[in-house]
Write a protein that holds these residues in place. Structure first.
Motif, short mmCIF file in Angstrom:
data_model
loop_
_atom_site.label_atom_id
_atom_site.label_comp_id
_atom_site.label_asym_id
_atom_site.label_seq_id
_atom_site.Cartn_x
_atom_site.Cartn_y
_atom_site.Cartn_z
N LYS A 107 8.08 28.31 8.81
CA LYS A 107 9.33 27.70 9.25
C LYS A 107 9.11 26.53 10.20
O LYS A 107 10.00 25.71 10.42
N ASP A 138 11.61 34.73 12.30
CA ASP A 138 10.80 33.52 12.42
C ASP A 138 11.61 32.23 12.51
O ASP A 138 11.16 31.27 13.11
N GLY A 246 13.30 35.32 1.07
CA GLY A 246 14.37 36.06 1.71
C GLY A 246 15.67 35.33 1.47
O GLY A 246 16.47 35.66 0.58
N ASN A 247 15.88 34.26 2.24
CA ASN A 247 17.09 33.45 2.10
C ASN A 247 16.95 32.38 1.02
O ASN A 247 17.85 31.60 0.80
N LEU A 248 15.80 32.31 0.39
CA LEU A 248 15.50 31.41 -0.73
C LEU A 248 15.42 29.93 -0.36
O LEU A 248 15.50 29.06 -1.22
N GLY A 249 15.22 29.64 0.93
CA GLY A 249 15.06 28.25 1.34
C GLY A 249 13.70 27.69 0.92
O GLY A 249 13.60 26.55 0.47
N ASN A 250 12.68 28.49 1.08
CA ASN A 250 11.34 28.05 0.71
C ASN A 250 11.27 27.76 -0.79
O ASN A 250 10.75 26.73 -1.22
N THR A 379 3.13 32.90 4.24
CA THR A 379 4.22 32.37 5.07
C THR A 379 4.08 32.70 6.56
O THR A 379 4.74 32.11 7.38
C1 LIG Z 1 11.66 33.13 6.59
C2 LIG Z 1 10.45 33.75 6.05
C3 LIG Z 1 10.33 34.06 4.70
C4 LIG Z 1 11.44 33.85 3.72
O1 LIG Z 1 11.72 32.47 3.51
P1 LIG Z 1 13.15 32.05 2.89
O2 LIG Z 1 13.14 30.58 2.93
O3 LIG Z 1 14.18 32.66 3.78
O4 LIG Z 1 13.20 32.61 1.52
C5 LIG Z 1 9.13 34.59 4.25
N1 LIG Z 1 8.12 34.84 5.11
C6 LIG Z 1 8.20 34.56 6.41
C7 LIG Z 1 7.06 34.86 7.28
C8 LIG Z 1 9.37 34.00 6.93
O5 LIG Z 1 9.45 33.72 8.23
#
Ligand SMILES: *Cc1c(COP(=O)(O)O)cnc(C)c1O
Length: 380
Positions: A107, A138, A246-250, A379
């Motif tokens: 992030k 995060d 998670g939120n699918l931003g990545n 991540t």
């Molecule tokens: C936020 C986060 C994710 C998920 O990313 P999204 O963009 O919300 O899908 C995965 N791993 C880590 C360590 C994160 O901090």
């Protein structure tokens, strides 16, 4: 100038990047998307010598009409001043390490870039903003760290009490100039709902609120860059990318990279027990459906109802989304088993989020036999 519209109102309300960045969420509750994704030649990133250089070139193509090269270059170099190494794990499987920034999660890429872009535009306009952020861990620390001390910006963080790790909580509540942090009795969804409601609450309309969640287009664009940097390092043609989600931003960042011109065979959406998106991809859900959030070991991915689904859906439509993205849900037991197996086989210590990704990558290869090299995003 490249213009942006809300996912809920594609025909109207076109605005520039500066405005979309400063607003965060559209007034109708939708998310901003570009009118069209710029088509770029892969030579643009394949001839770059660093991630920051990829950033200057690619963001230059997106923002060139709103920022000069002289303005953009120092912003990107300051924001992306840490490495993103690609580590070979085994034949056809690479780990892209995105945790070398100051708060140790991917992030930092989006938050640091967005903070500097926002500060640039606000200073120019002589305006202030209050950044309101819901975090499952995060995001909050990355945003707090990225924005702290910027004169035109205050940050307010909401996190679910007792549902972030001790290290994350310490990273959140550490005193920073201009940052205030609140522990909410509830889940991440409750925090997210409070934020979303605040944006449409007429009683709060006098506050210069903005968001820095992955719903902000200013965080998404920088998250496309490391996909291109990985492709630059591998020099292979098409790739598969596995994204702990998670939120699918990545994942949305990766899809934007692919729409810009980077060949991507398949995306692998690796979720934990919060399984709405894998269910949708498998055709068991036809449309967005609210799933309550489940607490897992990969807690930064504990999102029952991913906000960026709306963006992906509008960007690709259901058929293309299902054809291009393969998904699976990995429970805690399988996560732990994969952490153990990865360490035993390769001497590599993966965090639970990354392990969800590695487990998904291996499941994908096992079930499809697709020999395309996989880049698994680490991540945290
Ligand atoms: C936020 C986060 C994710 C998920 O990313 P999204 O963009 O919300 O899908 C995965 N791993 C880590 C360590 C994160 O901090």
């Amino acid at each position: 100038m490249l213009r942006y519209h809300s996912t809920r109102d594609p025909a109207k309300a076109l605005l520039g990047f500066e405005e979309a960045l400063l607003r965060g969420l559209a007034p109708d509750g939708g998310l901003y998307l570009p009118e069209q994704v710029p088509q770029l030649s892969p030579a643009l990133w394949r001839s770059a010598s660093s991630l920051a250089e990829v950033g200057v070139r690619v963001l230059g193509a997106w923002l060139g009409k709103e920022l000069t090269f002289e303005e953009l270059e120092p912003i990107v170099h300051e924001a992306l001043n840490f490495p993103a190494p690609l580590v070979p794990l085994e034949e056809g499987l690479f780990v892209l390490e995105l945790f070398h920034g100051p708060t140790l999660s991917f992030k930092d890429f989006g938050a640091r870039t967005m903070a500097r872009l926002m500060q640039h535009f606000l200073r120019k306009r002589g305006e202030r903003r209050i950044i309101l952020v819901a975090t499952s861990g995060d995001t909050g620390s990355a945003v707090a760290d990225g924005f702290a001390g910027q004169e035109n910006i205050q940050v307010v963080l909401l996190y679910p009490k007792g549902l972030v790790s001790e290290v994350q909580e310490r990273q959140l509540i550490v005193r920073r100039p201009g940052v205030r942090c609140f522990a909410v009795e509830g889940t991440f969804d409750d925090c997210q709902r409070l934020v979303k409601e605040a944006f449409v609450d007429p009683e709060l309309a006098h506050l210069p609120l903005s968001s820095a969640n992955s719903i902000n287009i200013g965080r998404l664009l920088p998250q496309a860059l490391y996909y291109l940097w990985a492709a630059r390092q591998l020099e292979s043609q098409a790739l598969n990318f596995c994204v702990p989600s998670g939120n699918l931003g990545n994942l949305t960042g990766g899809v934007l990279a692919a729409l810009m011109g980077q060949p991507v065979q398949r995306f692998i959406a690796a979720h934990n027990a919060n399984r709405f998106f894998p269910e949708f991809l498998a055709g068991r859900r036809e449309a967005f459906q609210f799933y309550p959030t489940l607490a897992t070991l990969s807690n930064a991915m504990d999102v029952g109802a991913p906000s960026n689904f709306e963006r992906l859906y509008h960007l690709l439509g259901p058929e293309r989304l299902r054809g291009w993205v393969w998904g699976t849900a990995v429970d805690d037991e399988a996560t732990l088993a994969q952490m153990r197996a990865t360490y035993e086989r390769h001497g590599y210590l993966a965090c639970p989020h990354t392990a969800v990704g590695l487990e998904a990558a291996l499941r994908y290869r096992g079930s499809t036999g697709d020999p395309t090299p996989i880049v698994a995003l680490a991540t945290a």
